[in-house]
Scaffold this motif. Sequence first.
Motif, PDB file in Angstrom:
ATOM      1  N   ARG A  44      -1.301   1.157  10.476  1.00 58.84           N
ATOM      2  CA  ARG A  44      -1.976   0.446   9.382  1.00 58.84           C
ATOM      3  C   ARG A  44      -2.112  -1.050   9.667  1.00 58.84           C
ATOM      4  O   ARG A  44      -3.141  -1.654   9.389  1.00 58.84           O
TER       5      ARG A  44
ATOM      6  N   ALA B 285      -6.191  -7.383  -2.110  1.00 60.36           N
ATOM      7  CA  ALA B 285      -7.527  -6.791  -2.009  1.00 60.36           C
ATOM      8  C   ALA B 285      -8.228  -7.462  -0.849  1.00 60.36           C
ATOM      9  O   ALA B 285      -8.055  -8.657  -0.621  1.00 60.36           O
TER      10      ALA B 285
ATOM     11  N   VAL C 104       2.034   5.117   4.487  1.00 56.14           N
ATOM     12  CA  VAL C 104       0.817   4.835   5.259  1.00 56.14           C
ATOM     13  C   VAL C 104       1.119   5.076   6.727  1.00 56.14           C
ATOM     14  O   VAL C 104       2.271   5.069   7.150  1.00 56.14           O
TER      15      VAL C 104
ATOM     16  N   TRP D 159     -15.409   3.326   8.175  1.00 51.68           N
ATOM     17  CA  TRP D 159     -15.641   3.744   6.793  1.00 51.68           C
ATOM     18  C   TRP D 159     -17.136   3.879   6.519  1.00 51.68           C
ATOM     19  O   TRP D 159     -17.591   4.877   5.974  1.00 51.68           O
TER      20      TRP D 159
ATOM     21  N   HIS E 180      -4.699  -2.765  -3.815  1.00 56.84           N
ATOM     22  CA  HIS E 180      -3.444  -2.112  -4.184  1.00 56.84           C
ATOM     23  C   HIS E 180      -2.545  -3.105  -4.909  1.00 56.84           C
ATOM     24  O   HIS E 180      -2.490  -4.277  -4.540  1.00 56.84           O
TER      25      HIS E 180
ATOM     26  N   TYR F 211      -5.591  -3.214   9.729  1.00 54.39           N
ATOM     27  CA  TYR F 211      -5.859  -4.460   9.004  1.00 54.39           C
ATOM     28  C   TYR F 211      -6.386  -5.527   9.957  1.00 54.39           C
ATOM     29  O   TYR F 211      -7.342  -6.222   9.658  1.00 54.39           O
TER      30      TYR F 211
ATOM     31  N   THR G 256     -12.412   5.726  -3.921  1.00 54.42           N
ATOM     32  CA  THR G 256     -11.158   5.842  -4.651  1.00 54.42           C
ATOM     33  C   THR G 256     -10.869   7.320  -4.866  1.00 54.42           C
ATOM     34  O   THR G 256     -11.770   8.153  -4.759  1.00 54.42           O
TER      35      THR G 256
ATOM     36  N   HIS H 246      -9.956  -5.110  10.859  1.00 54.00           N
ATOM     37  CA  HIS H 246     -10.862  -5.402   9.742  1.00 54.00           C
ATOM     38  C   HIS H 246     -11.086  -6.897   9.548  1.00 54.00           C
ATOM     39  O   HIS H 246     -12.135  -7.303   9.038  1.00 54.00           O
TER      40      HIS H 246
ATOM     41  N   THR I 139     -12.541  -2.767   0.763  1.00 53.57           N
ATOM     42  CA  THR I 139     -11.834  -1.913   1.711  1.00 53.57           C
ATOM     43  C   THR I 139     -10.502  -1.438   1.157  1.00 53.57           C
ATOM     44  O   THR I 139     -10.178  -0.258   1.241  1.00 53.57           O
ATOM     45  N   GLU I 140      -9.724  -2.336   0.611  1.00 54.26           N
ATOM     46  CA  GLU I 140      -8.422  -1.981   0.032  1.00 54.26           C
ATOM     47  C   GLU I 140      -8.194  -2.809  -1.219  1.00 54.26           C
ATOM     48  O   GLU I 140      -8.559  -3.987  -1.272  1.00 54.26           O
TER      49      GLU I 140
ATOM     50  N   GLN J 102       0.832  -1.201   0.000  1.00 55.27           N
ATOM     51  CA  GLN J 102       0.000   0.000   0.000  1.00 55.27           C
ATOM     52  C   GLN J 102       0.867   1.252   0.000  1.00 55.27           C
ATOM     53  O   GLN J 102       0.568   2.224  -0.694  1.00 55.27           O
TER      54      GLN J 102
ATOM     55  N   TYR K 165     -12.493  12.148  -2.702  1.00 55.38           N
ATOM     56  CA  TYR K 165     -12.740  10.756  -3.078  1.00 55.38           C
ATOM     57  C   TYR K 165     -14.038  10.653  -3.861  1.00 55.38           C
ATOM     58  O   TYR K 165     -14.948  11.462  -3.689  1.00 55.38           O
TER      59      TYR K 165
END
Length: 185
Positions: free
Chosen positions: A32, A64, A28, A75, A102, A36, A133, A39, A99-100, A21, A165
């Motif tokens: 971070r 991802a 970041v 979020w 990259h 993660y 995004t 999540h 969520t992510e 990322q 965003y």
Amino acid sequence: MVVTIAPLDLRARAADAAAVQSVALGPVSPDRVAVYARHTVHPGFRAFGAFDTSDGEDKLVGFAYGAACRSGQWWFDQISPSLRAAGYGPWIADAYAVTELHVRPEYHGQGLGLTLLTTLLSGVGNPTALLSTYDGETRARRLYRGLGFVDLITGFRFGTSSQGYALMAAPLPLAVRQADPARSA
């Protein structure tokens, strides 16, 4: 180069994911890895990685992950009031959040983002997918549009950033196609 897509143990590979990322978006925050980990306990959590195995190791070069959107998740709590106020309540009812996503820049143009995203969302039982995004004409945005994501709100600001965003949504299952328009950019 041999790259495979496989389930990702995000807790075990959190530092590797943060490194991906960071290379993809810039530095970041130091927390971070802890984010993660938080999540991974969300309902419906799934994670997939792109692993370069050409040198005999499994170097994480993209990833991802996502989960079902629920009240109480940072979020979702940030975006839902604006989406409801704009009349997009049906899009967020029982949605799945990407969520992510990259990919290391040196691996762009190989369809890894497309494969990671479609793998993540395949078989998800939710009726819609949501993501945010950068609000600009980027490779990522073209990829999302090519899969049926539409802009719901542009110029959205999270409370922690001045960056604009785009909040995007797509019905599931995705309209998967063979070519990746972001690759020709």
